[in-house]
Scaffold this active site. Structure first.
Site, short mmCIF file in Angstrom:
data_model
loop_
_atom_site.label_atom_id
_atom_site.label_comp_id
_atom_site.label_asym_id
_atom_site.label_seq_id
_atom_site.Cartn_x
_atom_site.Cartn_y
_atom_site.Cartn_z
N GLY A 48 0.82 -1.21 0.00
CA GLY A 48 0.00 0.00 0.00
C GLY A 48 0.85 1.25 0.00
O GLY A 48 2.03 1.22 0.39
N GLN A 53 2.99 9.71 1.29
CA GLN A 53 4.24 8.99 1.03
C GLN A 53 4.87 9.40 -0.29
O GLN A 53 6.01 9.03 -0.59
CB GLN A 53 4.01 7.49 1.07
CG GLN A 53 3.68 7.00 2.49
CD GLN A 53 3.55 5.50 2.53
OE1 GLN A 53 2.54 4.95 2.14
NE2 GLN A 53 4.59 4.82 3.00
N CYS A 97 6.81 -0.78 6.63
CA CYS A 97 6.27 0.40 5.93
C CYS A 97 7.32 0.92 4.97
O CYS A 97 8.50 0.98 5.30
CB CYS A 97 5.91 1.47 6.96
SG CYS A 97 5.29 3.00 6.21
N LEU A 98 6.86 1.32 3.77
CA LEU A 98 7.78 1.83 2.75
C LEU A 98 8.47 3.11 3.19
O LEU A 98 9.51 3.47 2.65
CB LEU A 98 7.04 2.07 1.43
CG LEU A 98 6.36 0.83 0.82
CD1 LEU A 98 5.57 1.23 -0.42
CD2 LEU A 98 7.38 -0.25 0.50
N HIS A 139 -3.43 0.30 8.28
CA HIS A 139 -2.12 0.92 8.10
C HIS A 139 -2.24 2.19 7.24
O HIS A 139 -1.67 3.22 7.57
CB HIS A 139 -1.18 -0.11 7.44
CG HIS A 139 0.22 0.36 7.24
ND1 HIS A 139 1.29 -0.14 7.96
CD2 HIS A 139 0.75 1.28 6.40
CE1 HIS A 139 2.40 0.46 7.57
NE2 HIS A 139 2.11 1.32 6.61
N GLU A 140 -3.02 2.10 6.15
CA GLU A 140 -3.14 3.25 5.24
C GLU A 140 -3.98 4.37 5.85
O GLU A 140 -3.64 5.55 5.70
CB GLU A 140 -3.72 2.82 3.89
CG GLU A 140 -2.85 1.82 3.12
CD GLU A 140 -1.38 2.20 3.03
OE1 GLU A 140 -1.06 3.40 2.86
OE2 GLU A 140 -0.54 1.29 3.13
N HIS A 143 -1.83 6.32 8.04
CA HIS A 143 -0.98 7.26 7.28
C HIS A 143 -1.73 8.57 7.03
O HIS A 143 -1.18 9.66 7.18
CB HIS A 143 -0.60 6.68 5.91
CG HIS A 143 0.68 5.89 5.92
ND1 HIS A 143 1.89 6.42 6.31
CD2 HIS A 143 0.94 4.61 5.56
CE1 HIS A 143 2.84 5.50 6.19
NE2 HIS A 143 2.29 4.39 5.74
CO CO Z 1 3.22 2.57 5.40
#
Ligand code: CO
Length: 173
Positions: A48, A53, A97-98, A139-140, A143
């Site tokens: 995701g 991000q 997480c990215l 998670h998203e 964010h």
């Molecule tokens: Co993330």
């Protein structure tokens, strides 16, 4: 195809509560934006990616749920102005997480959630999810509220997480 730079832990945009999307206003830019987000997410094998991000103050995220078999294409969910309206169950599971590349830590999440959102055609949707998709939704949405998964680790683990981030960030771009 455009692979964009992913913002990293420590950048203020990741701590911002993002602005609700005006769908009609965004609609002309949306297809290209979603394509770029998808390309960016796939380039680093992510599940995701939220708008902040890639540095944007927009309440939207893309989820690419891996297929059952390795060759199956991922299922794409575009969640605009999402809201989790119900949570059930609880499970401690490893997450990454990215925006905190290289770090994996156990966090507690609901196992079953119901999310309300607007899809990429502008239609209101309500979706109940379990497993990885439930995790990704939470998670998203975090964010979009300026929260990161590392905020959710057990307080006793936080010093170790901070130390690990300090080490990892030397390798981030
Ligand atoms: Co993330």
């Amino acid at each position: 195809m455009a692979v964009l730079r992913i913002t990293k832990y420590g950048e203020p945009v990741l701590r911002r509560k993002l602005k609700p999307v005006n769908f009609d206003e965004l609609a002309p830019r949306l297809p290209q934006l979603l394509k770029d987000m998808e390309d960016t997410c796939l380039s680093v094998h992510g599940v995701g990616l939220a708008a902040n991000q890639i540095g944007l103050d927009l309440r939207l995220a893309v989820i690419l749920l891996p297929g059952e078999k390795e060759d199956d294409p991922p299922t794409r969910y575009v969640i605009i102005n999402p809201e989790i309206i119900e949570k059930r169950g609880e499970k401690l599971e490893e997450e990454g997480c990215l925006s905190v590349p290289g770090l994996w830590a156990d966090v507690k999440r609901a196992t079953d959630v119901t999310v309300k959102y607007i899809d990429e055609q502008g239609r209101p949707q309500t979706k109940r999810a379990r497993g990885l998709l439930a995790k990704a939704f939470q998670h998203e949405v975090d964010h979009l509220d300026g929260k990161l998964f590392v905020d959710l680790v057990d307080p006793t683990q936080k010093p170790a997480v901070k130390k690990a981030i300090k080490k990892l960030r030397a390798n981030w771009n």
